[in-house]
Design a protein around this motif. Sequence first.
Motif, PDB file in Angstrom:
ATOM      1  N   ILE A  19       0.843  -1.199   0.000  1.00  0.00           N
ATOM      2  CA  ILE A  19       0.000   0.000   0.000  1.00  0.00           C
ATOM      3  C   ILE A  19       0.878   1.249   0.000  1.00  0.00           C
ATOM      4  O   ILE A  19       0.568   2.234  -0.674  1.00  0.00           O
ATOM      5  CB  ILE A  19      -0.956  -0.021   1.203  1.00  0.00           C
ATOM      6  CG1 ILE A  19      -1.961  -1.163   1.031  1.00  0.00           C
ATOM      7  CG2 ILE A  19      -1.677   1.318   1.360  1.00  0.00           C
ATOM      8  CD1 ILE A  19      -2.821  -1.428   2.245  1.00  0.00           C
ATOM      9  N   ALA A  20       1.988   1.195   0.712  1.00  0.00           N
ATOM     10  CA  ALA A  20       2.894   2.353   0.788  1.00  0.00           C
ATOM     11  C   ALA A  20       3.369   2.774  -0.602  1.00  0.00           C
ATOM     12  O   ALA A  20       3.582   3.960  -0.855  1.00  0.00           O
ATOM     13  CB  ALA A  20       4.087   2.019   1.678  1.00  0.00           C
ATOM     14  N   ARG A  21       3.515   1.818  -1.480  1.00  0.00           N
ATOM     15  CA  ARG A  21       3.944   2.116  -2.852  1.00  0.00           C
ATOM     16  C   ARG A  21       2.977   3.085  -3.522  1.00  0.00           C
ATOM     17  O   ARG A  21       3.383   3.964  -4.277  1.00  0.00           O
ATOM     18  CB  ARG A  21       4.016   0.800  -3.630  1.00  0.00           C
ATOM     19  CG  ARG A  21       4.401   0.925  -5.051  1.00  0.00           C
ATOM     20  CD  ARG A  21       4.456  -0.455  -5.685  1.00  0.00           C
ATOM     21  NE  ARG A  21       4.771  -0.356  -7.086  1.00  0.00           N
ATOM     22  CZ  ARG A  21       4.662  -1.344  -7.941  1.00  0.00           C
ATOM     23  NH1 ARG A  21       4.257  -2.534  -7.535  1.00  0.00           N
ATOM     24  NH2 ARG A  21       4.958  -1.188  -9.200  1.00  0.00           N
ATOM     25  N   PHE A  22       1.686   2.933  -3.225  1.00  0.00           N
ATOM     26  CA  PHE A  22       0.685   3.791  -3.857  1.00  0.00           C
ATOM     27  C   PHE A  22       0.458   5.099  -3.104  1.00  0.00           C
ATOM     28  O   PHE A  22      -0.388   5.895  -3.479  1.00  0.00           O
ATOM     29  CB  PHE A  22      -0.624   3.014  -4.050  1.00  0.00           C
ATOM     30  CG  PHE A  22      -0.516   2.058  -5.194  1.00  0.00           C
ATOM     31  CD1 PHE A  22      -0.802   2.463  -6.478  1.00  0.00           C
ATOM     32  CD2 PHE A  22      -0.069   0.769  -4.989  1.00  0.00           C
ATOM     33  CE1 PHE A  22      -0.664   1.590  -7.547  1.00  0.00           C
ATOM     34  CE2 PHE A  22       0.077  -0.111  -6.042  1.00  0.00           C
ATOM     35  CZ  PHE A  22      -0.222   0.306  -7.323  1.00  0.00           C
ATOM     36  N   LEU A  28       1.274   8.449  -7.876  1.00  0.00           N
ATOM     37  CA  LEU A  28       0.020   9.180  -7.957  1.00  0.00           C
ATOM     38  C   LEU A  28      -0.031  10.132  -9.148  1.00  0.00           C
ATOM     39  O   LEU A  28      -0.992  10.865  -9.311  1.00  0.00           O
ATOM     40  CB  LEU A  28      -0.226   9.945  -6.650  1.00  0.00           C
ATOM     41  CG  LEU A  28      -0.468   9.044  -5.436  1.00  0.00           C
ATOM     42  CD1 LEU A  28      -0.623   9.882  -4.184  1.00  0.00           C
ATOM     43  CD2 LEU A  28      -1.680   8.154  -5.641  1.00  0.00           C
ATOM     44  N   GLU A  29       0.986  10.101  -9.988  1.00  0.00           N
ATOM     45  CA  GLU A  29       0.973  10.926 -11.193  1.00  0.00           C
ATOM     46  C   GLU A  29      -0.090  10.401 -12.144  1.00  0.00           C
ATOM     47  O   GLU A  29      -0.232   9.195 -12.342  1.00  0.00           O
ATOM     48  CB  GLU A  29       2.346  10.913 -11.863  1.00  0.00           C
ATOM     49  CG  GLU A  29       3.400  11.628 -11.055  1.00  0.00           C
ATOM     50  CD  GLU A  29       4.775  11.578 -11.702  1.00  0.00           C
ATOM     51  OE1 GLU A  29       4.873  11.170 -12.871  1.00  0.00           O
ATOM     52  OE2 GLU A  29       5.739  11.941 -11.024  1.00  0.00           O
ATOM     53  N   LYS A  30      -0.818  11.310 -12.744  1.00  0.00           N
ATOM     54  CA  LYS A  30      -1.919  10.920 -13.624  1.00  0.00           C
ATOM     55  C   LYS A  30      -1.473  10.046 -14.786  1.00  0.00           C
ATOM     56  O   LYS A  30      -2.178   9.118 -15.165  1.00  0.00           O
ATOM     57  CB  LYS A  30      -2.643  12.159 -14.142  1.00  0.00           C
ATOM     58  CG  LYS A  30      -3.488  12.832 -13.095  1.00  0.00           C
ATOM     59  CD  LYS A  30      -4.251  13.990 -13.681  1.00  0.00           C
ATOM     60  CE  LYS A  30      -5.063  14.668 -12.603  1.00  0.00           C
ATOM     61  NZ  LYS A  30      -5.799  15.805 -13.117  1.00  0.00           N
ATOM     62  N   SER A  31      -0.302  10.303 -15.347  1.00  0.00           N
ATOM     63  CA  SER A  31       0.144   9.515 -16.501  1.00  0.00           C
ATOM     64  C   SER A  31       0.330   8.048 -16.126  1.00  0.00           C
ATOM     65  O   SER A  31      -0.055   7.153 -16.872  1.00  0.00           O
ATOM     66  CB  SER A  31       1.436  10.083 -17.081  1.00  0.00           C
ATOM     67  OG  SER A  31       2.466  10.070 -16.116  1.00  0.00           O
ATOM     68  N   LYS A  35      -2.305   4.729 -17.256  1.00  0.00           N
ATOM     69  CA  LYS A  35      -1.763   3.568 -17.969  1.00  0.00           C
ATOM     70  C   LYS A  35      -2.224   2.262 -17.324  1.00  0.00           C
ATOM     71  O   LYS A  35      -2.298   1.229 -17.978  1.00  0.00           O
ATOM     72  CB  LYS A  35      -0.238   3.596 -17.970  1.00  0.00           C
ATOM     73  CG  LYS A  35       0.357   4.637 -18.858  1.00  0.00           C
ATOM     74  CD  LYS A  35       1.865   4.607 -18.760  1.00  0.00           C
ATOM     75  CE  LYS A  35       2.481   5.748 -19.541  1.00  0.00           C
ATOM     76  NZ  LYS A  35       3.939   5.805 -19.375  1.00  0.00           N
ATOM     77  N   ILE A  36      -2.517   2.306 -16.044  1.00  0.00           N
ATOM     78  CA  ILE A  36      -2.812   1.102 -15.274  1.00  0.00           C
ATOM     79  C   ILE A  36      -4.311   0.924 -15.029  1.00  0.00           C
ATOM     80  O   ILE A  36      -4.841  -0.184 -15.165  1.00  0.00           O
ATOM     81  CB  ILE A  36      -2.080   1.142 -13.909  1.00  0.00           C
ATOM     82  CG1 ILE A  36      -0.572   1.302 -14.100  1.00  0.00           C
ATOM     83  CG2 ILE A  36      -2.405  -0.097 -13.078  1.00  0.00           C
ATOM     84  CD1 ILE A  36       0.108   0.182 -14.837  1.00  0.00           C
ATOM     85  N   PHE A  37      -5.004   1.994 -14.655  1.00  0.00           N
ATOM     86  CA  PHE A  37      -6.380   1.893 -14.183  1.00  0.00           C
ATOM     87  C   PHE A  37      -7.376   2.488 -15.162  1.00  0.00           C
ATOM     88  O   PHE A  37      -7.106   3.481 -15.826  1.00  0.00           O
ATOM     89  CB  PHE A  37      -6.521   2.605 -12.838  1.00  0.00           C
ATOM     90  CG  PHE A  37      -5.657   2.023 -11.757  1.00  0.00           C
ATOM     91  CD1 PHE A  37      -5.996   0.844 -11.132  1.00  0.00           C
ATOM     92  CD2 PHE A  37      -4.478   2.659 -11.382  1.00  0.00           C
ATOM     93  CE1 PHE A  37      -5.194   0.296 -10.142  1.00  0.00           C
ATOM     94  CE2 PHE A  37      -3.667   2.123 -10.395  1.00  0.00           C
ATOM     95  CZ  PHE A  37      -4.020   0.935  -9.778  1.00  0.00           C
TER      96      PHE A  37
END
Length: 87
Positions: A19-22, A28-31, A35-37
């Motif tokens: 979770i810390a990664r996020f 949290l950059e929009k780009s 790409k992922i979500f």
Amino acid sequence: MKKINSALLMGVGVDIESIARFRRKNYLEKSFLKKIFAPRELAYCFKKIDSAPCLAARFAGKEAVIKALWGLNIGVNYRDVEILSKN
């Protein structure tokens, strides 16, 4: 993306994610997020006070699906897999 006959599909995928990664700014950059979500995933997660657990859970779910399909020689990318909630 390939159409799959679900009667023939058999694969297992498991993944865990920090979770810390996020919570890190670069995640949290929009780009990166786009790409992922999928838009519905982002909208759901960012309604939460803390979006990191929601994003991490969806990312882990996507990884598990991708791993299961990869084992069957079915290539997909993160945007091909959408993790939704009932509410």
